[in-house]
Design a protein around this motif. Structure first.
Motif, PDB file in Angstrom:
ATOM      1  N   ASP A   1     -22.362  27.037  31.160  1.00 34.74           N
ATOM      2  CA  ASP A   1     -21.099  27.377  30.510  1.00 34.74           C
ATOM      3  C   ASP A   1     -21.311  27.879  29.093  1.00 34.74           C
ATOM      4  O   ASP A   1     -22.275  27.531  28.416  1.00 34.74           O
ATOM      5  N   GLY A   2     -20.401  28.757  28.679  1.00 41.96           N
ATOM      6  CA  GLY A   2     -20.534  29.472  27.419  1.00 41.96           C
ATOM      7  C   GLY A   2     -20.271  28.653  26.186  1.00 41.96           C
ATOM      8  O   GLY A   2     -20.255  29.206  25.078  1.00 41.96           O
ATOM      9  N   ASN A   3     -20.061  27.341  26.329  1.00 41.83           N
ATOM     10  CA  ASN A   3     -19.994  26.500  25.134  1.00 41.83           C
ATOM     11  C   ASN A   3     -21.367  26.291  24.509  1.00 41.83           C
ATOM     12  O   ASN A   3     -21.465  25.819  23.378  1.00 41.83           O
ATOM     13  N   LEU A   4     -22.428  26.629  25.257  1.00 34.56           N
ATOM     14  CA  LEU A   4     -23.759  26.617  24.659  1.00 34.56           C
ATOM     15  C   LEU A   4     -23.843  27.728  23.618  1.00 34.56           C
ATOM     16  O   LEU A   4     -23.166  28.757  23.730  1.00 34.56           O
TER      17      LEU A   4
ATOM     18  N   GLY B   1     -23.658  22.224  30.071  1.00 38.03           N
ATOM     19  CA  GLY B   1     -22.669  22.645  29.085  1.00 38.03           C
ATOM     20  C   GLY B   1     -21.784  21.508  28.642  1.00 38.03           C
ATOM     21  O   GLY B   1     -22.240  20.372  28.471  1.00 38.03           O
ATOM     22  N   SER B   2     -20.515  21.781  28.476  1.00 37.11           N
ATOM     23  CA  SER B   2     -19.603  20.832  27.839  1.00 37.11           C
ATOM     24  C   SER B   2     -19.052  19.807  28.825  1.00 37.11           C
ATOM     25  O   SER B   2     -18.550  20.137  29.888  1.00 37.11           O
ATOM     26  N   VAL B   3     -19.184  18.551  28.436  1.00 37.06           N
ATOM     27  CA  VAL B   3     -18.555  17.425  29.114  1.00 37.06           C
ATOM     28  C   VAL B   3     -17.873  16.629  28.009  1.00 37.06           C
ATOM     29  O   VAL B   3     -18.541  16.111  27.115  1.00 37.06           O
TER      30      VAL B   3
ATOM     31  N   ARG C   1      -5.166  12.517  29.133  1.00 33.83           N
ATOM     32  CA  ARG C   1      -6.557  12.528  28.674  1.00 33.83           C
ATOM     33  C   ARG C   1      -7.427  12.343  29.903  1.00 33.83           C
ATOM     34  O   ARG C   1      -7.389  11.308  30.564  1.00 33.83           O
ATOM     35  N   LEU C   2      -8.203  13.386  30.208  1.00 31.08           N
ATOM     36  CA  LEU C   2      -9.033  13.384  31.402  1.00 31.08           C
ATOM     37  C   LEU C   2     -10.414  13.926  31.069  1.00 31.08           C
ATOM     38  O   LEU C   2     -10.559  14.708  30.126  1.00 31.08           O
ATOM     39  N   PRO C   3     -11.439  13.549  31.828  1.00 26.02           N
ATOM     40  CA  PRO C   3     -12.746  14.174  31.632  1.00 26.02           C
ATOM     41  C   PRO C   3     -12.626  15.675  31.830  1.00 26.02           C
ATOM     42  O   PRO C   3     -12.011  16.142  32.792  1.00 26.02           O
ATOM     43  N   GLY C   4     -13.163  16.446  30.892  1.00 25.34           N
ATOM     44  CA  GLY C   4     -13.031  17.896  30.959  1.00 25.34           C
ATOM     45  C   GLY C   4     -14.241  18.594  30.380  1.00 25.34           C
ATOM     46  O   GLY C   4     -15.319  18.017  30.235  1.00 25.34           O
ATOM     47  N   GLY C   5     -14.042  19.848  30.025  1.00 24.15           N
ATOM     48  CA  GLY C   5     -15.139  20.711  29.635  1.00 24.15           C
ATOM     49  C   GLY C   5     -15.507  21.574  30.822  1.00 24.15           C
ATOM     50  O   GLY C   5     -15.338  21.177  31.984  1.00 24.15           O
ATOM     51  N   VAL C   6     -16.012  22.771  30.564  1.00 24.98           N
ATOM     52  CA  VAL C   6     -16.315  23.697  31.645  1.00 24.98           C
ATOM     53  C   VAL C   6     -17.314  23.092  32.630  1.00 24.98           C
ATOM     54  O   VAL C   6     -17.094  23.081  33.841  1.00 24.98           O
TER      55      VAL C   6
END
Length: 296
Positions: A146-149, A11-13, A37-42
């Protein structure tokens, strides 16, 4: 296939750009606070938490070859998150997420995950070309989705032989994307992690508490669900019954990433052999530690 990861996070990175203030915010507020600002995404949040607990996660995602993408890959390495199997695209910019949090919690957020949606099933190639598996020898470990797909890609995953042996752990990226999980609702190998609002949207119904939501989801064909409700009892529903547990009472200092932390901690607990009730307790404690931690 050697030196395989313990779990795949699909999913999201992206870069999380979060503005936080202890003040109560309203429309037009202009207050002091901190911006990070940090690495994120589900998928990233789940992977980073899994790594902190000693697992070796690898992400299947898209990361641009732009400067932000190079920085993101470099930032993932010390966090223990593998990016070797990520799809690197010179044509798609690295995704970003921006949120504002006040004393009362999340005020607003915008997720710019258009590159992930545009990449589509290209991010799944390592599961088909032998790097991590193939249709004949599919990946047999845990997978966090993750549901960002897109809903189309989630539907493809639901029917794909590439996931026929996987332990699927599924979470929506936000309430607005909860309905994307419909293709996976009745998947025989899927566990869904939802908050109360997301469960209601998925069922098109309002629920008074997490137990009622879990019961409804099981009735609709879910194999297993975990439904959180902030500081109120969380429920784990399966054919074995429904367990509910009260989260620890803590001072909430941040909310972005709390659900991802809960999901990751629960996966780790079960990977290490914890029974349902113990896994639920550990996940709630980890989420409570996360939301109450000081944010630098």
């Amino acid at each position: 296939m050697t030196d395989q990861p313990d779990i795949l996070c699909i999913g999201s990175v992206l870069w999380d750009i979060i503005g936080r203030s202890p003040s109560t915010l309203r429309l037009g507020s202009d207050v002091p606070g901190r911006i990070s600002r940090l690495p994120g995404g589900v998928a990233m949040n789940i992977a980073a938490t899994l790594a902190r607990f000693g697992l070796r996660p690898s992400v299947l995602t898209v990361i641009g070859t732009d400067a932000e993408g190079e920085d993101l890959v470099a930032a993932c390495k010390p966090l223990g998150v593998g990016t070797d199997h990520a799809y690197r695209s010179p044509d798609l910019p690295t995704d970003r997420y921006m949120a504002i949090e006040g004393g009362g919690g999340l005020i607003a957020a915008i997720a710019d995950a258009h590159s992930l949606e545009a990449a589509g099933d290209k991010i799944l190639q390592p599961l088909a070309d032998g790097a991590l598996g193939s249709a004949d020898t599919p990946w047999a470990g845990p997978v966090a989705l993750d549901g960002n797909l897109t809903q189309a890609l989630l539907a493809q995953i639901a029917d794909s032989p590439l996931f026929a042996a996987a332990d699927l752990r599924v979470a929506p990226a936000s309430p607005g994307k909860a309905e994307r999980l419909l293709p996976l609702l009745s998947h025989p190998r899927a566990t869904l992690y939802l908050n109360l609002e997301e469960a209601g949207l998925l069922c098109q119904e309002h629920f008074a508490d997490s137990r009622a939501a879990a019961e409804a989801l099981l009735t609709r064909g879910a194999r297993r669900v975990l439904v959180t409700d902030g500081g109120k009892p969380c429920s784990d529903g399966s054919p074995l019954g429904i367990l509910s547990h009260q989260p620890p009472e803590v001072m909430v200092r941040r909310v972005t990433g709390a659900g991802d932390t809960f999901m990751a901690a629960h996966i780790v607990a079960e990977t290490r052999g914890a029974r349902r009730g113990e896994a639920l307790r550990r996940a709630l404690e980890s989420a409570a530690d996360y939301v109450s931690a000081e944010v630098g």
